[in-house]
Design a protein around this motif. Structure first.
Motif, PDB file in Angstrom:
ATOM      1  N   MET A   1      -1.082  12.504  15.022  1.00  0.00           N
ATOM      2  CA  MET A   1      -2.019  13.075  15.988  1.00  0.00           C
ATOM      3  C   MET A   1      -2.429  14.471  15.555  1.00  0.00           C
ATOM      4  O   MET A   1      -1.578  15.329  15.329  1.00  0.00           O
ATOM      5  CB  MET A   1      -1.367  13.139  17.376  1.00  0.00           C
ATOM      6  N   ARG A   2      -3.718  14.685  15.422  1.00  0.00           N
ATOM      7  CA  ARG A   2      -4.222  15.998  15.024  1.00  0.00           C
ATOM      8  C   ARG A   2      -4.756  16.740  16.241  1.00  0.00           C
ATOM      9  O   ARG A   2      -5.553  16.195  17.021  1.00  0.00           O
ATOM     10  CB  ARG A   2      -5.322  15.852  13.967  1.00  0.00           C
ATOM     11  N   VAL A   3      -4.326  17.984  16.401  1.00  0.00           N
ATOM     12  CA  VAL A   3      -4.796  18.831  17.494  1.00  0.00           C
ATOM     13  C   VAL A   3      -6.024  19.591  17.026  1.00  0.00           C
ATOM     14  O   VAL A   3      -5.998  20.263  15.987  1.00  0.00           O
ATOM     15  CB  VAL A   3      -3.696  19.815  17.938  1.00  0.00           C
ATOM     16  N   LEU A   4      -7.103  19.507  17.796  1.00  0.00           N
ATOM     17  CA  LEU A   4      -8.348  20.194  17.476  1.00  0.00           C
ATOM     18  C   LEU A   4      -8.455  21.445  18.340  1.00  0.00           C
ATOM     19  O   LEU A   4      -8.593  21.355  19.567  1.00  0.00           O
ATOM     20  CB  LEU A   4      -9.542  19.271  17.718  1.00  0.00           C
ATOM     21  N   VAL A   5      -8.387  22.597  17.700  1.00  0.00           N
ATOM     22  CA  VAL A   5      -8.436  23.877  18.407  1.00  0.00           C
ATOM     23  C   VAL A   5      -9.891  24.319  18.504  1.00  0.00           C
ATOM     24  O   VAL A   5     -10.551  24.552  17.495  1.00  0.00           O
ATOM     25  CB  VAL A   5      -7.599  24.944  17.676  1.00  0.00           C
ATOM     26  N   THR A   6     -10.387  24.455  19.731  1.00  0.00           N
ATOM     27  CA  THR A   6     -11.821  24.647  19.945  1.00  0.00           C
ATOM     28  C   THR A   6     -12.216  26.090  20.255  1.00  0.00           C
ATOM     29  O   THR A   6     -13.373  26.359  20.573  1.00  0.00           O
ATOM     30  CB  THR A   6     -12.297  23.739  21.095  1.00  0.00           C
ATOM     31  N   ARG A   7     -11.290  27.013  20.177  1.00  0.00           N
ATOM     32  CA  ARG A   7     -11.600  28.425  20.417  1.00  0.00           C
ATOM     33  C   ARG A   7     -12.576  28.944  19.356  1.00  0.00           C
ATOM     34  O   ARG A   7     -12.755  28.303  18.311  1.00  0.00           O
ATOM     35  CB  ARG A   7     -10.322  29.268  20.377  1.00  0.00           C
ATOM     36  N   PRO A   8     -13.195  30.103  19.578  1.00  0.00           N
ATOM     37  CA  PRO A   8     -14.013  30.710  18.522  1.00  0.00           C
ATOM     38  C   PRO A   8     -13.220  30.874  17.231  1.00  0.00           C
ATOM     39  O   PRO A   8     -11.978  30.927  17.253  1.00  0.00           O
ATOM     40  CB  PRO A   8     -14.408  32.059  19.125  1.00  0.00           C
ATOM     41  N   ALA A   9     -13.916  30.949  16.113  1.00  0.00           N
ATOM     42  CA  ALA A   9     -13.306  30.800  14.795  1.00  0.00           C
ATOM     43  C   ALA A   9     -12.089  31.696  14.576  1.00  0.00           C
ATOM     44  O   ALA A   9     -11.052  31.233  14.075  1.00  0.00           O
ATOM     45  CB  ALA A   9     -14.352  31.058  13.719  1.00  0.00           C
ATOM     46  N   ALA A  10     -12.175  32.978  14.927  1.00  0.00           N
ATOM     47  CA  ALA A  10     -11.063  33.898  14.656  1.00  0.00           C
ATOM     48  C   ALA A  10      -9.816  33.494  15.424  1.00  0.00           C
ATOM     49  O   ALA A  10      -8.709  33.430  14.864  1.00  0.00           O
ATOM     50  CB  ALA A  10     -11.465  35.329  15.003  1.00  0.00           C
ATOM     51  N   GLN A  11      -9.965  33.207  16.721  1.00  0.00           N
ATOM     52  CA  GLN A  11      -8.813  32.803  17.519  1.00  0.00           C
ATOM     53  C   GLN A  11      -8.326  31.401  17.129  1.00  0.00           C
ATOM     54  O   GLN A  11      -7.128  31.126  17.157  1.00  0.00           O
ATOM     55  CB  GLN A  11      -9.148  32.836  19.006  1.00  0.00           C
ATOM     56  N   ALA A  12      -9.261  30.524  16.760  1.00  0.00           N
ATOM     57  CA  ALA A  12      -8.866  29.171  16.350  1.00  0.00           C
ATOM     58  C   ALA A  12      -7.984  29.218  15.110  1.00  0.00           C
ATOM     59  O   ALA A  12      -6.985  28.503  15.017  1.00  0.00           O
ATOM     60  CB  ALA A  12     -10.108  28.316  16.091  1.00  0.00           C
ATOM     61  N   ALA A  13      -8.345  30.070  14.155  1.00  0.00           N
ATOM     62  CA  ALA A  13      -7.544  30.176  12.930  1.00  0.00           C
ATOM     63  C   ALA A  13      -6.122  30.643  13.243  1.00  0.00           C
ATOM     64  O   ALA A  13      -5.144  30.140  12.666  1.00  0.00           O
ATOM     65  CB  ALA A  13      -8.219  31.131  11.953  1.00  0.00           C
ATOM     66  N   THR A  14      -5.998  31.597  14.152  1.00  0.00           N
ATOM     67  CA  THR A  14      -4.671  32.074  14.538  1.00  0.00           C
ATOM     68  C   THR A  14      -3.861  30.966  15.193  1.00  0.00           C
ATOM     69  O   THR A  14      -2.678  30.764  14.875  1.00  0.00           O
ATOM     70  CB  THR A  14      -4.799  33.269  15.496  1.00  0.00           C
ATOM     71  N   TRP A  15      -4.486  30.229  16.106  1.00  0.00           N
ATOM     72  CA  TRP A  15      -3.773  29.150  16.791  1.00  0.00           C
ATOM     73  C   TRP A  15      -3.387  28.033  15.825  1.00  0.00           C
ATOM     74  O   TRP A  15      -2.290  27.477  15.936  1.00  0.00           O
ATOM     75  CB  TRP A  15      -4.628  28.609  17.939  1.00  0.00           C
TER      76      TRP A  15
END
Length: 254
Positions: A1-15
């Motif tokens: 299962m892959r989690v797709l992080v949908t935050r803006p790019a900078a925050q998504a990369a951190t998550w």
């Protein structure tokens, strides 16, 4: 299962990095792009007027980061001005930008939700009559906290430090491939939503898609309801902390 992080790019990369450190397969699929404000002079003017404020409220990490981009070189955060944060991500951003713990106001760590209502529980103990308050945000948003402060006698102004726009998937082959893979196999993907606007952008990007097999985690009841309204088959609510999100993902994986 892959989690797709949908935050803006900078925050998504951190998550993605934090989730990967917990052994979770995660990938960034930003559904909101952050671009400069339409009026950068208004942000500069807000900085110059900041020492006369009692409080500046930051509605997101992007609000903090984009506001500080326009900080005059000769200005530091005024010692007498409180900085209010909606949640942990914004708090971390403000600390990184030089705001001290003594200047910060944020919701209780054990608050059921990190939102304006939770922040107000910390602010309500102060008198706001004739206090000058600045709300730093993007282009629009909820005004519940501003209305509440005004009802207590505060003078509240807004400044838009950035704009939120829909991503252009056709310009990014990697993101387009991730989106198409999620649409093709909903069982193998788990959407992580931290914004109702992200869901709106997703629906705009693929208006004919069906979401009856899609699964999602939402970090606020309003976001969860929007995902259900969009047709997501399974939507789970969680607090927006890393520990809570990881626990929710692990429970679904098992």
């Amino acid at each position: 299962m892959r989690v797709l992080v949908t935050r803006p790019a900078a925050q998504a990369a951190t998550w993605v990095r934090l989730l990967a450190a917990r052994g979770i397969d995660a990938a960034a699929l930003p559904l909101i792009d952050i671009v400069p404000p339409a009026d950068t002079q208004a942000v500069a003017a807000a900085w110059r007027a900041l020492p006369a404020r009692r409080l500046a409220v930051f509605v997101s990490p992007n609000a903090a980061e984009q506001f500080f981009i326009h900080r005059p070189p000769d200005m530091a955060w005024p010692a007498q001005v409180q900085a209010a944060s909606i949640g942990p991500g914004t708090t971390q951003a403000l600390f990184a930008l030089g705001v001290t713990a003594g200047q910060l106001v944020e919701p209780d760590a054990d608050a059921a939700q990190f939102d304006s209502e939770a922040l107000w529980q910390r602010l309500r103990t102060q008198s706001w009559r004739d206090a000058s308050v600045l709300v730093v945000r993007g282009d629009g948003g909820r005004e519940w906290l501003a209305d509440t402060l005004r009802a207590q006698g505060a003078r509240v102004d807004f400044v838009s430090a950035y704009r939120r726009v829909a991503p252009r998937f056709d310009d990014d082959a990697v993101l387009r491939t991730r989106l198409d893979a999620a649409l093709a196999d909903g069982h193998e993907h788990l959407w992580l939503f931290s914004s109702s606007e992200a869901i709106e952008h997703l629906l705009q990007a693929r208006p004919r898609a069906r979401w009856h097999e899609a699964r999602a985690i939402a970090t606020h009841p309003r976001i969860a309801q929007r995902a259900r309204d969009a047709g997501f088959a399974s939507v789970h609510e969680t607090r927006p902390t890393l520990e809570a999100v990881v626990a929710c993902i692990q429970s679904l994986a098992s």
